[in-house]
Design a protein around this motif. Structure first.
Motif, mmCIF file in Angstrom:
data_model
loop_
_atom_site.group_PDB
_atom_site.id
_atom_site.type_symbol
_atom_site.label_atom_id
_atom_site.label_comp_id
_atom_site.label_asym_id
_atom_site.label_seq_id
_atom_site.Cartn_x
_atom_site.Cartn_y
_atom_site.Cartn_z
ATOM 1 N N UNK A 2 3.421 0.168 15.488
ATOM 2 C CA UNK A 2 2.021 0.463 15.761
ATOM 3 C C UNK A 2 1.053 0.174 14.652
ATOM 4 N N UNK A 3 1.187 -1.300 14.250
ATOM 5 C CA UNK A 3 0.358 -1.586 13.028
ATOM 6 C C UNK A 3 -1.023 -2.150 13.769
ATOM 7 N N UNK A 4 -2.126 -1.615 12.870
ATOM 8 C CA UNK A 4 -3.274 -2.146 13.376
ATOM 9 C C UNK A 4 -3.724 -3.347 12.530
ATOM 10 N N UNK A 5 -4.062 -4.482 13.126
ATOM 11 C CA UNK A 5 -4.660 -5.478 12.201
ATOM 12 C C UNK A 5 -6.108 -5.699 12.227
ATOM 13 N N UNK A 44 -15.781 -1.223 7.389
ATOM 14 C CA UNK A 44 -15.608 -0.293 6.315
ATOM 15 C C UNK A 44 -15.793 1.146 6.477
ATOM 16 N N UNK A 45 -17.307 0.998 6.986
ATOM 17 C CA UNK A 45 -17.790 2.405 7.398
ATOM 18 C C UNK A 45 -17.088 3.126 8.253
ATOM 19 N N UNK A 46 -16.520 2.619 9.405
ATOM 20 C CA UNK A 46 -16.004 3.129 10.438
ATOM 21 C C UNK A 46 -14.584 3.828 9.919
ATOM 22 N N UNK A 47 -13.934 2.846 9.123
ATOM 23 C CA UNK A 47 -12.447 3.300 8.787
ATOM 24 C C UNK A 47 -12.651 4.414 7.909
ATOM 25 N N UNK A 48 -13.514 4.498 6.742
ATOM 26 C CA UNK A 48 -13.729 5.522 6.094
ATOM 27 C C UNK A 48 -13.872 6.863 6.920
ATOM 28 N N UNK A 49 -14.908 6.857 7.879
ATOM 29 C CA UNK A 49 -15.146 7.942 8.616
ATOM 30 C C UNK A 49 -13.959 8.308 9.334
ATOM 31 N N UNK A 50 -13.234 7.560 9.870
ATOM 32 C CA UNK A 50 -11.986 7.979 10.624
ATOM 33 C C UNK A 50 -10.999 8.631 9.809
ATOM 34 N N UNK A 51 -10.715 7.928 8.564
ATOM 35 C CA UNK A 51 -9.850 8.507 7.571
ATOM 36 C C UNK A 51 -10.219 9.666 7.043
ATOM 37 N N UNK A 52 -11.261 10.144 7.198
ATOM 38 C CA UNK A 52 -11.707 11.342 6.577
ATOM 39 C C UNK A 52 -11.214 12.566 7.537
ATOM 40 N N UNK A 53 -10.951 12.317 8.812
ATOM 41 C CA UNK A 53 -10.912 13.059 9.787
ATOM 42 C C UNK A 53 -9.026 13.062 10.009
ATOM 43 N N UNK A 54 -8.491 11.822 9.828
ATOM 44 C CA UNK A 54 -7.089 11.588 10.099
ATOM 45 C C UNK A 54 -6.391 11.145 8.823
ATOM 46 N N UNK A 55 -5.678 11.973 8.268
ATOM 47 C CA UNK A 55 -4.823 11.806 7.043
ATOM 48 C C UNK A 55 -3.818 10.597 7.208
ATOM 49 N N UNK A 56 -3.389 10.320 8.486
ATOM 50 C CA UNK A 56 -2.314 9.240 8.627
ATOM 51 C C UNK A 56 -2.778 7.960 8.424
ATOM 52 N N UNK A 57 -4.077 7.792 8.472
ATOM 53 C CA UNK A 57 -4.844 6.327 8.212
ATOM 54 C C UNK A 57 -4.811 5.918 6.963
ATOM 55 N N UNK A 87 -7.165 2.928 15.908
ATOM 56 C CA UNK A 87 -6.594 3.970 15.316
ATOM 57 C C UNK A 87 -5.673 4.945 16.114
ATOM 58 N N UNK A 88 -5.964 5.069 17.372
ATOM 59 C CA UNK A 88 -5.183 5.973 18.339
ATOM 60 C C UNK A 88 -4.065 5.364 19.290
ATOM 61 N N UNK A 89 -4.114 4.004 18.953
ATOM 62 C CA UNK A 89 -3.025 3.365 19.684
ATOM 63 C C UNK A 89 -1.746 3.317 19.122
ATOM 64 N N UNK A 90 -0.788 3.987 20.108
ATOM 65 C CA UNK A 90 0.632 4.057 19.472
ATOM 66 C C UNK A 90 1.593 3.345 20.393
ATOM 67 N N UNK A 91 1.192 2.611 21.239
ATOM 68 C CA UNK A 91 2.279 1.768 22.108
ATOM 69 C C UNK A 91 2.849 0.481 21.503
ATOM 70 N N UNK A 102 7.277 4.731 9.924
ATOM 71 C CA UNK A 102 7.229 6.174 9.822
ATOM 72 C C UNK A 102 6.211 7.242 10.178
ATOM 73 N N UNK A 103 5.623 6.901 11.071
ATOM 74 C CA UNK A 103 4.527 7.808 11.656
ATOM 75 C C UNK A 103 3.204 7.961 10.864
ATOM 76 N N UNK A 104 2.877 6.776 10.095
ATOM 77 C CA UNK A 104 1.435 6.654 9.559
ATOM 78 C C UNK A 104 0.672 5.659 10.551
ATOM 79 N N UNK A 105 -0.610 5.243 10.256
ATOM 80 C CA UNK A 105 -1.513 4.440 10.888
ATOM 81 C C UNK A 105 -1.971 3.453 10.130
ATOM 82 N N UNK A 106 -1.290 2.218 9.585
ATOM 83 C CA UNK A 106 -1.687 1.251 8.570
ATOM 84 C C UNK A 106 -2.506 0.345 9.512
ATOM 85 N N UNK A 107 -3.701 0.157 8.678
ATOM 86 C CA UNK A 107 -4.517 -0.912 8.961
ATOM 87 C C UNK A 107 -4.271 -2.027 7.978
ATOM 88 N N UNK A 108 -3.588 -3.131 8.690
ATOM 89 C CA UNK A 108 -3.523 -4.388 7.627
ATOM 90 C C UNK A 108 -4.725 -5.379 7.748
#
Length: 625
Positions: free
Chosen positions: A410-413, A323-336, A462-466, A380-386
């Motif tokens: 590039x869905x992140x589970x 939780x803490x990590x995802x919030x911190x990353x989302x503050x810097x990356x609006x696509x998350x 979060x940064x994996x796009x392949x 559609x070019x966002x970074x979803x964490x399911x």
């Protein structure tokens, strides 16, 4: 006060009691649940909220001949107590004690093993069909919560049941919550029904009025279908269910025993598919649970007077770290973006939802939709964490395959509660995800050794796009290691933690530190020197490192908190076989069975994944070799 509960050996004994005595019994049952769960933990709020409903059902029906099929099973503790398990109730969710969910091998009144939501109507309809094929006449009832009704499977079953027209009773236990507050159109619809408790009477009043109009009234009812439909849409509270082909009864007070009993009898007399809509209060009778039903959904041992838990954690949970990590990353990356299925609190997304409401989606109990929603977002070019529990991601398997992996989206589970989850038992153990994910093309599968590495894996995902990528992490408290600045990991690259000369241990995820402890103890006690590898990736494996070690050593061990079939050890064995590497391979993991309930430590010991057992077996293999 008479101890009525001591006189109840089976549901048949309820028929001997007066209505007043049944009300007294509800308080006895409720008190027993609260007292027991204060010591054992369990699903409190939902179970004490359904006590009157359960007593009413069993006082009218003839179980086990009549069949009550429970959905999820969170609410069934009163059912267990009244079906001959009152004396065993103190063993609830304890190793070798009774299960926290209905379990057919445990008791003849449990007709279906449950634990996942939204299955009851389908199973009950199947049993009703079998009854009719055999020419029997038992009553079949499905009890489903309003949260479970947000899942598509429940609507598939309602649709089919209405089409078949079988005698089937569905009791909707509507307490306005599943674990978190319900979401979606169905929830909004039920809200309207709750606020109009007299609306069913309005329907009957209109029809009675039309009947009284000489000649014209009956013709209107018989021939003016469009007009009647229009009236129905204006005044009938259960129009949704009636359009599915059900007779709708309610809403009724789910704590009024006489009302519930009379409606069950009415449903039996009406015939065909009938839905009884009962309004209940989650946590009924215990003020802390009534005021905080979500907090008291699933509890550990607690102080009855204060409602506060007795367990103090020394370190944050893996869920907290995610939780803490995802919030911190989302503050810097609006696509998350974050997605969950009715579990924002359980999956650690509450803070994310508060901070980024426009990038958070709670889809209700609809894991299939959650996965494909994530696919659409990713495409559609966002970074979803399911973000789901391992056991619930299973419900979206086809969507992972077809809508994510096939599309290379590039869905992140984020897979929480992976491995042994403990006292929820076989329906909830998260021990199959390596197997059902690693064989899918384009999927990457990671598992961290500790909370610091979990941070790194969330950043990497979060940064994996392949293509799709997953990180699975265990339930409960982390190791308490120092948290350092997040680092990107090289995909498919393992980490050698200790070098030795006598053998190699390839460990993954939660088993890395136990493997390291085994190696250290064997070095001190036996002079055996092991290489220990933190594998990090189940897919892709670090092939170069594993094949290099296979050439250097005669003996290799794999350790995982997952079933052996199709797991990490199987992946290593396949790699060695594909490269004609002949060496002694010993795999540690879970057997080919559904693991029962017990604490995580108890189950690890029972199935040979504790430090003493692993150490003894590695020692025996090395000394024999």
């Amino acid at each position: 006060m008479i101890d009525l509960l001591s006189e109840i050996d089976s549901p048949q004994d309820l028929k001997k009691l007066s209505t007043e005595q049944l009300y007294d019994l509800t308080q006895e049952v409720r008190n027993k649940i609260i007292l027991t769960l204060s010591k054992t933990g369990g699903h409190l709020a939902s179970s004490i909220g359904a006590v009157e409903l359960i007593i009413a059902l069993h006082s009218i029906l003839d179980s086990p001949d009549d069949k009550i099929i429970w959905d999820v099973g969170h609410q069934t503790y009163a059912h267990k107590i009244l079906t001959g398990r009152a004396d065993e109730f103190t063993t609830l969710r304890q190793l070798d004690g009774i299960s926290g969910f209905p379990k057919s091998k445990e008791n003849i009144h449990d007709h279906l093993d449950v634990g996942h939501s939204s299955t009851s109507i389908s199973a009950a309809l199947g049993m009703a069909c079998a009854r009719d094929i055999k020419g029997n006449d038992e009553t079949v009832v499905a009890v489903i919560g309003d949260g479970a009704l947000t899942a598509g499977m429940a609507f598939e079953a309602l649709n089919h049941a209405g089409d078949l027209g079988k005698d089937l009773i569905v009791v909707l236990n509507d307490n306005e919550m599943s674990i978190a507050k319900n979401v979606g159109a169905v929830s909004n619809y039920l809200d309207k029904l709750r606020t109009n408790p007299r609306i069913h009477k309005a329907k009957q009043d209109v029809e009675d009025l039309l009947h009284k109009i000489p000649s014209l009234g009956d013709k209107l009812l018989k021939t003016a279908g469009a007009m009647k439909d229009a009236l129905k849409y204006l005044v009938v509270s259960g129009v949704l269910f009636e359009e599915f082909g059900f007779t709708y009864l309610g809403p009724i007070d789910g704590h009024d025993l006489k009302s519930i009993q009379s409606h069950i009898e009415d449903a039996q007399n009406v015939g065909g598919p009938v839905l009884i809509h009962a309004l209940t209060t989650k946590g009924k009778g215990y003020l802390p649970a009534e005021e905080n039903p979500s907090q008291f959904h699933g509890v550990g041992p607690f102080n009855i007077r204060t409602g506060k838990g007795k367990r103090n954690r020394e370190h944050p949970t893996y869920t907290n770290i995610f939780s803490q990590t995802l919030v911190e990353l989302a503050e810097e990356d609006e696509d998350i973006v974050a997605i969950t299925a009715a579990m924002p609190s359980g999956t650690g997304l509450t803070e994310f939802a508060d901070r980024f409401p426009d990038r958070f989606y709670d889809v209700g109990i609809a894991e299939q939709h959650a996965v494909t929603l994530g696919a659409g977002l990713a495409l559609n070019s966002t970074k979803p964490f399911v973000t789901l529990y391992s056991t619930f991601l299973q419900r979206g398997y086809d969507q992972v395959l077809h809508d994510v992996c096939l599309q290379q989206a590039s869905v992140k589970f984020a897979i929480d509660r992976a491995g042994l989850v403990g006292r929820d038992g076989g329906t909830h153990q998260g021990v199959f995800d390596y197997a059902y994910l690693r064989h899918l093309p384009n999927m990457t599968v990671m598992a961290p050794k500790d909370e610091n590495e979990l941070q790194d894996m969330v950043l990497t995902a979060a940064n994996y796009e392949a293509g799709p990528i997953s990180v699975r992490y265990p339930r409960g408290e982390s190791f308490g290691v120092e948290l350092t600045e997040n680092q990107m990991l090289e995909i498919g690259k393992a980490e050698v933690l200790k070098e030795g000369e006598d053998g190699v241990v390839l460990a993954i995820g939660s088993m890395v530190y136990p493997a390291l402890e085994v190696a250290q103890q064997l070095a001190r006690e036996e002079g055996l020197d092991l290489t220990v590898v933190n594998s990090r990736f189940v897919k892709p494996l670090d092939q170069d490192l594993i094949l290099e070690l296979a050439v250097e050593f005669d003996t290799l061990f794999t350790v995982e908190e997952h079933v052996l079939q199709g797991g990490f050890g199987s992946a290593v064995a396949e790699l060695l076989a594909d490269h004609n590497q002949q060496l002694n391979l010993k795999r540690f993991g879970l057997p080919d069975k559904f693991i029962e309930h017990g604490t995580q430590a108890e189950l690890l010991a029972r199935y040979g994944l504790d430090v003493p057992t692993i150490k003894a077996e590695i020692k025996a293999v090395l000394q024999e070799g």
